[in-house]
Design a protein around this motif. Structure first.
Motif: not given
Lengths: 315, 336, 697
Positions: A24-32, A182-183
């Protein structure tokens, strides 16, 4: 959050929830996020390195919240002294004795921001505490709470006014993560919304300290076959023999790699480790432990861990 | 004409020898291309009976003549048995190299004129054992090792260096005469290896350089004896003179007092500090300065034409400085 | 700034490098590695050992002293001898050897002596690895010298052991001191030699044998017991003390009756009154060499009557010129020829074990008509001595009706007048025939043969003494006949008109047991019998068990002699003919090469049986096979690409393969990463699955 019967069996589910919360707060960084969780589950300290304003601090705070741990944040500056972290003894006139005032390090999760801005002396105070799990002040040894995590962030070494962490101490971080830009999709989302950091307070606790202990207990049960260990040994041997690396992976580094790979397998509900697990965690675990010959500053190590993946065959 | 011929004859022989040798090297270059990790196999192992082997055959011939003349069946049998052993030895000797994995890693860094330290790693996979395998680089000593229980051996070879820059030793000679010493199996390997050689340090007047620095006003703290700087935990080996006895007396543990000296400069090492010298000499002097300043723990920066290193210190900085000096002026791709 | 100088430590780096150069200095004296040295000494001792018995004692002492010196040098208690001492040593040795062997300096004994002294002296001079090698190579060479003396099975086995020891020494020289393990070294040497046995066998069977390049100095006859070309009373009884092997016979058909086994060698027709000698040798072997045996005139005088017996004889070296055959031999062999008296002589002296095939006709008539010469020789009697016997013969002849009658009455005389057959007869004086016939009346076969022949000649009947062996011992295990020295015998031949030469054995009249059962049964009570045989199994022939053991050992020995030691060109050719039918030279060569290649291939496979690669687990191997197959289709797996990732990539490119690929990959992961001991059934089905996948697409 009530205690589940078997914390490991539904780990994957919990991890998904946690990733969603932090996402929710860090977008698009699932892998990290997953890798960071993996690091914490493995009981290791995490170092996040990237250029300023890339969301390092946000991510670490979000992680802290989702674990529901008591955390403290230390902003490292050049004038920070060891006592500011560890605590000081102050003479109490009323009791006619020294009383120890605990520093911010006495919490389950320590967010050490911009760790390379402070002097080596202060850095080593933190790193020694990380290594030993206790603190010695004024001749008294005090245990740190359990679990004890440090999520440190640092700017890339080349930025001015930094004191790079010595190699020997980098080893104390189980993983080093780069957040990266971010992407485009995430970036668009970022632009649309208001400040994401406002969402921090909304993050729900999905994991607990008990989960961490359960995972750590379960790690030893994860199966690693000869086929896999052969692969890992080949990887390690490659770093020691290839002349692109000025020194190879230490035995401790190899252990760290296996530990993370096991946790990664557990996080995906598997009781055995696949080469994919090793490959996924490898760059984060290995990068800061390797130093290439051509570039002795330790940058660009990523490229070398990539070499490892493409040049050492799985079988 | 005759005189000319007489003079020319030995040189012609030499020429032939040299031509043959260069042809051989050319052939080897093609046959065994450079690689970082080489597995010895029939592709890259040469094998031939050596002098001792010819001696062995001579003895066999004598024994054979004896057997014929005295018409002794058992002597025939013995000669044939030893011929069998000779044939087998070829395979045995070959086997004592085949399957061996070789690679090389650099040892500690060196300065030109010193011997480069090269660590050759021999590995065995599988059950096969190796014994008395000798490795050497041109100009180094021959080292012998066994791989019996161990699966890996590291041998440190010292190869003399002359110039700064990237140094590649010649082909590694791996050889063995085990088991009987009558056949020699060998291979010439290019392990695609290079190591950085720093310039040869040359003494110069460091004080003069230090006194000619521009003052920048920055202050660096160097551990010294001047002013009290702080306390730290006592470590074994600290001087007892520096123990904070007062604190110890209070029963708060043992501490060491730290003192510091202040040097209010960052030192710049510049290319134009030695205007009268040629490139190599300048590099040598600069190299010497870098070593000295690093050992003293003083911050220093390095400025060469087209290269600038900000003042700092530490192992990484030291290596960067030396690397810059080693590679200065060399084509970018040299040995890369 | 000046205080900085104190802070800066001295620059260290270059100094350390220059120190390393010092270590590279070469050592002045070559020090042979400890373990290798022990191996070397063991080799030298093992090589010298068997020669000790036939070397002069001083030579053995010199060898021992040299070795002791070497040990002292090696321990550092003595220094290597200087050039002068070495020269002196060599000179002393040369002188000693010349003195010892005299004219026989070039004999085999002397050569071996020089070789051994050379080896041990070389021990004192070891400056380089090459010197050590020289000693070891000489050790190999000395093994050959040993075979000149004996090629028995025991010697062969011992030599094999010594060869392993020498090879161990060679290996040990090339091993580093830390990894020396004597047993491992010895085992490796043993394995190497064992592995070269097939190659040796091939060479041995197939390598063309060459006849000697030049004649080698012959050995002396020292210490060899056997018949000589003369006979005095006591000669043959002396032989009965020895149990040494004379020769072995193998009959190709049925063996003749025991009492027919008269192994004839020499006729002795020249009598001095005391000694019988082989008379004037008319037939010089060399001069007759070109003739084929059957063309000579006296062969037309032989009529072959009864059945023939074929047999093969392996004769131990006698250092004489004749061989032993049954009567009447037919010889078809270039190496030998038949004399006037039907003795068979050889062209070369028999210094090696000697094999020959003979056909004998037991019933024959020879020289039926008087040709004058040989009969005249056989009538001569010295008249100065043995006058009583002469008178006795003349008397007896007068009472006899015919020559045959006379012979019968002489034999009756032996039978009826208490004559004793004994190994230890009393000594005889100047008139031995007289004394034997009328006084002592106890003697061995030579006494009987000698006196009988004398009585014949005195009566005008041509007669001669024949020496040879009688009987032998049948070995039931391989039905060979072993003839030993104690089977030596002497008998007579008389010439009767119309009947020719007839064998008469007067011993049979006195001791018929000797002829029907052999000297062994007849004489075993006498203490002199076989008293020179030493401690051998022959002594225990009364024990059933030990005697069986002895006979079996002899059988082995016979085969050894027959098939190994006497393997020659003829046998080689015969072997080929048996194996492949008629051989052309080319066919033979090709088969030889093919055979050798096969053996070499086999041995090489054995050598390389230990893999240099870590073996892959079966599941991985199958999976990699599959990957190879996919690569063949043009979709290789990248280096470092794990299976699931590969599956993903392939499925994206070829969705139609997804199902099959996924099955394979999942199964592989199950096999390779879930457990170290995969279920063999699953493994099997995985293998089948991959095979099917390869077949289908």
């Amino acid at each position: 959050m009530n205690m589940p019967m078997s914390p490991v069996s539904n780990l994957q589910e919990k991890v998904e929830q946690a990733v969603a919360e932090v996402g929710k707060v860090v977008l698009g960084k699932d892998k990290q996020i997953r890798l960071a969780l993996c690091c914490l589950f493995s009981g290791g300290h995490l170092l996040m390195e990237d250029k300023p304003c890339m969301g390092k601090t946000t991510l670490s705070q979000a992680l802290a919240r989702t674990f529901g741990l008591q955390y403290s944040r230390i902003q490292f500056t050049s004038d920070l002294l060891p006592a500011d972290i560890l605590g000081v003894s102050i003479y109490d006139q009323n009791k006619a004795a020294f009383t120890f005032h605990k520093g911010p390090i006495f919490s389950n999760l320590v967010l050490a921001d911009e760790i390379n801005r402070t002097t080596p002396k202060t850095q080593s105070a933190l790193l020694e505490a990380m290594e030993e799990g206790k603190v010695s002040v004024d001749g008294n040894t005090r245990d740190l709470p359990h679990p004890f995590f440090v999520i440190a962030t640092q700017n890339p070494v080349s930025f001015s006014g930094t004191y790079p962490l010595p190699e020997s101490q980098l080893d104390r971080f189980l993983m080093r993560l780069n957040i990266g830009y971010p992407d485009p999709v995430a970036e668009r989302q970022l632009l649309l919304n208001h400040d994401q950091r406002a969402n921090l307070v909304n993050i729900k606790q999905t994991l607990s300290a008990e989960d961490v202990s359960a995972v750590q207990a379960a790690i030893s049960t994860v199966q690693t076959t000869d086929t896999l260990l052969d692969y890992v040994q080949r990887l390690v041997a490659y770093t020691r023999q290839d002349d692109k690396y000025s020194f190879g992976l230490s035995p401790r580094g190899a252990q760290a790699l296996m530990r993370c790979a096991r946790t990664w397998a557990l996080m995906h509900n598997r009781k055995h480790v696949l080469p994919e697990d090793v490959q996924t965690v490898l760059p984060s675990v290995v990068d800061h432990r390797l130093r290439s010959v051509a570039d002795s500053s330790g940058r660009n190590a990523e490229a070398y861990s990539q070499r490892l993946l493409t040049e050492v065959d799985v079988f | 004409m005759q005189i000319a011929a007489a003079v020319a004859r030995p040189s012609f022989k030499d020429m032939l020898l040299r031509a043959w040798r260069s042809r051989f090297i050319f052939w080897v270059e093609r046959r065994i291309p450079p690689a970082r990790n080489i597995v010895l196999s029939h592709r890259n192992i040469f094998i031939i009976p050596n002098k001792q082997g010819l001696g062995f055959l001579l003895v066999l011939a004598l024994m054979f003549i004896g057997a014929i003349n005295y018409e002794i069946s058992l002597a025939f049998a013995l000669v044939f048995l030893l011929i069998g052993v000779f044939v087998l030895t070829i395979f045995y000797t070959f086997r004592n190299l085949a399957g061996l994995h070789l690679s090389a890693v650099p040892g500690s860094s060196v300065f030109a004129g010193e011997k480069a330290e090269i660590i050759v790693i021999l590995n065995r996979h599988g059950e096969r054992c190796y014994e008395s395998v000798q490795v050497s680089f041109p100009g180094s000593r021959k080292l012998s090792c066994d791989l019996l229980e161990a699966t890996e051996q590291r041998l440190t070879l010292y190869v003399p260096t002359e110039k700064r820059g990237y140094f590649a030793p010649g082909r590694l000679v791996v050889e063995t005469v085990f088991p009987l010493g009558i056949c020699r199996a060998w291979s010439l390997l290019d392990l695609d290896f290079r190591t950085l050689v720093y310039p040869r340090p040359e003494d110069c007047d460091l004080d003069w350089i230090l006194s000619n620095q521009h003052h920048t006003g920055n202050t660096t703290i160097v551990r010294g004896n001047d002013d009290f700087h702080g306390l730290r935990d006592y470590r074994e080996g600290d001087s007892l003179k520096h123990v904070a006895w007062k604190i110890l007396a209070r029963g708060q543990g043992m501490y060491t007092k730290e003192y510091s000296s202040n040097i209010d400069e960052k030192i710049w090492l510049r290319w134009d500090m030695f205007p009268t010298l040629d490139t190599e000499k300048r590099l040598s002097r600069l190299c010497w300065c870098v070593i000295k300043l690093d050992a003293a723990g003083i911050d220093y920066g390095l400025e060469l034409p087209g290269f600038r290193l900000q003042p700092a210190k530490g192992q990484v900085h030291y290596q960067q400085a030396l690397q810059a000096l080693a590679l200065f002026g060399l084509p970018a791709g040299a040995g890369a | 700034m000046s205080k900085l100088a104190g802070v800066i430590p001295l620059w260290r780096k270059t100094n350390t490098a220059s120190k390393k150069k010092v270590a590279a200095k070469t050592t002045e004296f070559y020090q042979i590695p400890r373990t290798a040295f022990i191996w070397l000494l063991a080799s030298v001792v093992a090589v010298i050992m068997p020669h000790v018995t036939h070397l002069p004692i001083w030579l053995g002492c010199v060898c021992g002293l040299c070795m002791a010196g070497r040990v002292l040098i090696w321990q550092g208690r003595m220094s290597l001898p200087g050039n002068r001492i070495k020269l002196a040593l060599v000179l002393v040795m040369v002188v000693l050897i010349v003195v010892q062997f005299g004219r026989n300096v070039f004999s085999t004994d002397a050569t071996v002596g020089v070789l051994l002294v050379g080896i041990t002296l070389k021990l004192l001079e070891m400056h380089r690895p090459r010197d050590v090698l020289t000693v070891l190579y000489l050790c190999y060479f000395t093994l050959v010298a040993e075979f000149i003396y004996s090629q028995a099975i025991v010697v062969a086995l011992y030599s094999a052991l010594v060869a392993v020891i020498i090879t161990s020494a060679l290996i040990s020289l090339n091993q580093s001191e830390d990894s020396q393990r004597p047993w491992r070294t010895f085992r490796l040497a043993g394995i190497m030699l064992a592995q070269s046995v097939p190659l040796m066998a091939a060479f041995f069977l197939l390598f063309p044998r060459i006849s000697p390049l030049w004649s080698v100095p012959l050995q002396s006859k020292n210490g060899v017991t056997g018949l000589s070309d003369s006979m005095t009373p006591g000669d043959i009884s002396q032989l009965a003390r020895s149990a040494d092997l004379a020769f072995r016979v193998k009959f190709s058909g049925e063996a003749p009756a025991y009492s027919e086994l008269y192994w004839r060698a020499l006729t002795l027709d020249d009598f001095t009154g005391r000694q019988w000698r082989h008379g004037l040798i008319l037939d010089l072997p060399q001069s007759l060499r070109a003739n084929t045996t059957d063309n000579r005139p006296w062969f037309q005088n032989i009529e072959y009557l009864g059945r023939t017996v074929d047999y093969n004889v392996i004769l131990e070296p006698t250092y004489e010129n004749w061989i032993y055959t049954l009567e009447m031999p037919q010889i078809h062999d270039d190496r030998m020829l038949m004399g006037r008296d039907f003795e068979v002589g050889t062209i070369r002296r028999i210094t090696q074990r000697y094999t020959y095939d003979v056909r004998s006709t037991l019933d024959y008539r020879a020289d039926a008509t008087d040709d004058g010469l040989s009969q005249r020789r056989a009538r001569r009697v010295p008249t100065e001595t043995n006058k009583r016997a002469f008178a006795f013969a003349t008397e007896l002849r007068k009472t006899a009706a015919s020559d045959e009658d006379y012979i019968r009455s002489v034999l009756d005389y032996y039978r009826n007048e208490k004559f004793f057959y004994t190994l230890s007869p009393p000594k005889l004086g100047d008139n031995p025939v007289d004394e034997f016939l009328f006084d002592t009346r106890s003697g061995f076969c030579e006494h009987f043969a000698s006196s009988f022949t004398f009585l014949m000649r005195a009566a005008g009947i041509p007669a001669r003494v024949v020496t040879g062996y009688m009987g032998g011992e049948f070995n039931p295990y391989d039905s060979t006949l072993t003839v030993r020295q104690y089977d030596a015998h002497a008998w007579s031949e008389v010439w009767l008109p119309g009947k020719g030469w007839q064998r008469v054995d007067p011993t049979a009249a006195v001791a018929p047991q000797r002829v029907s059962q052999g000297s062994n049964m007849t004489l075993k009570q006498e203490k002199e019998f076989m008293d020179e045989a030493g401690f051998s199994l022959m002594r225990f022939r009364d024990s059933k068990l030990l005697n069986d053991l002895r006979l079996q050992l002899e059988m082995m020995d016979y085969s050894w002699n027959r098939f190994v030691l006497n393997y020659n060109q003829d046998m080689q050719l015969q072997l080929f003919n048996n194996l492949f039918g008629t051989m052309t030279r080319l066919k033979m060569l090709l088969s030889v090469i093919a055979f050798m290649l096969c053996i070499t291939l086999f041995v090489v496979l054995v050598i390389f049986r230990k893999s240099a690669k870590t073996p892959l687990p079966p599941a991985t191997r199958h999976y990699l096979n599959f990957c190879d197959y996919m690569a063949g289709l043009g979709f290789p797996r990248h280096t470092g690409e794990p299976p699931l990732q590969y599956l993903e990539r392939m499925s994206r490119q070829h969705p139609q393969w997804r199902h099959e690929l996924e099955g394979i990959t999942r199964e592989f992961i199950h096999l390779a990463y879930k457990s170290n001991q995969p279920d063999p059934l699953v493994l099997k089905s995985f293998q089948r699955r991959i095979r099917r996948a390869r077949l289908l697409s």
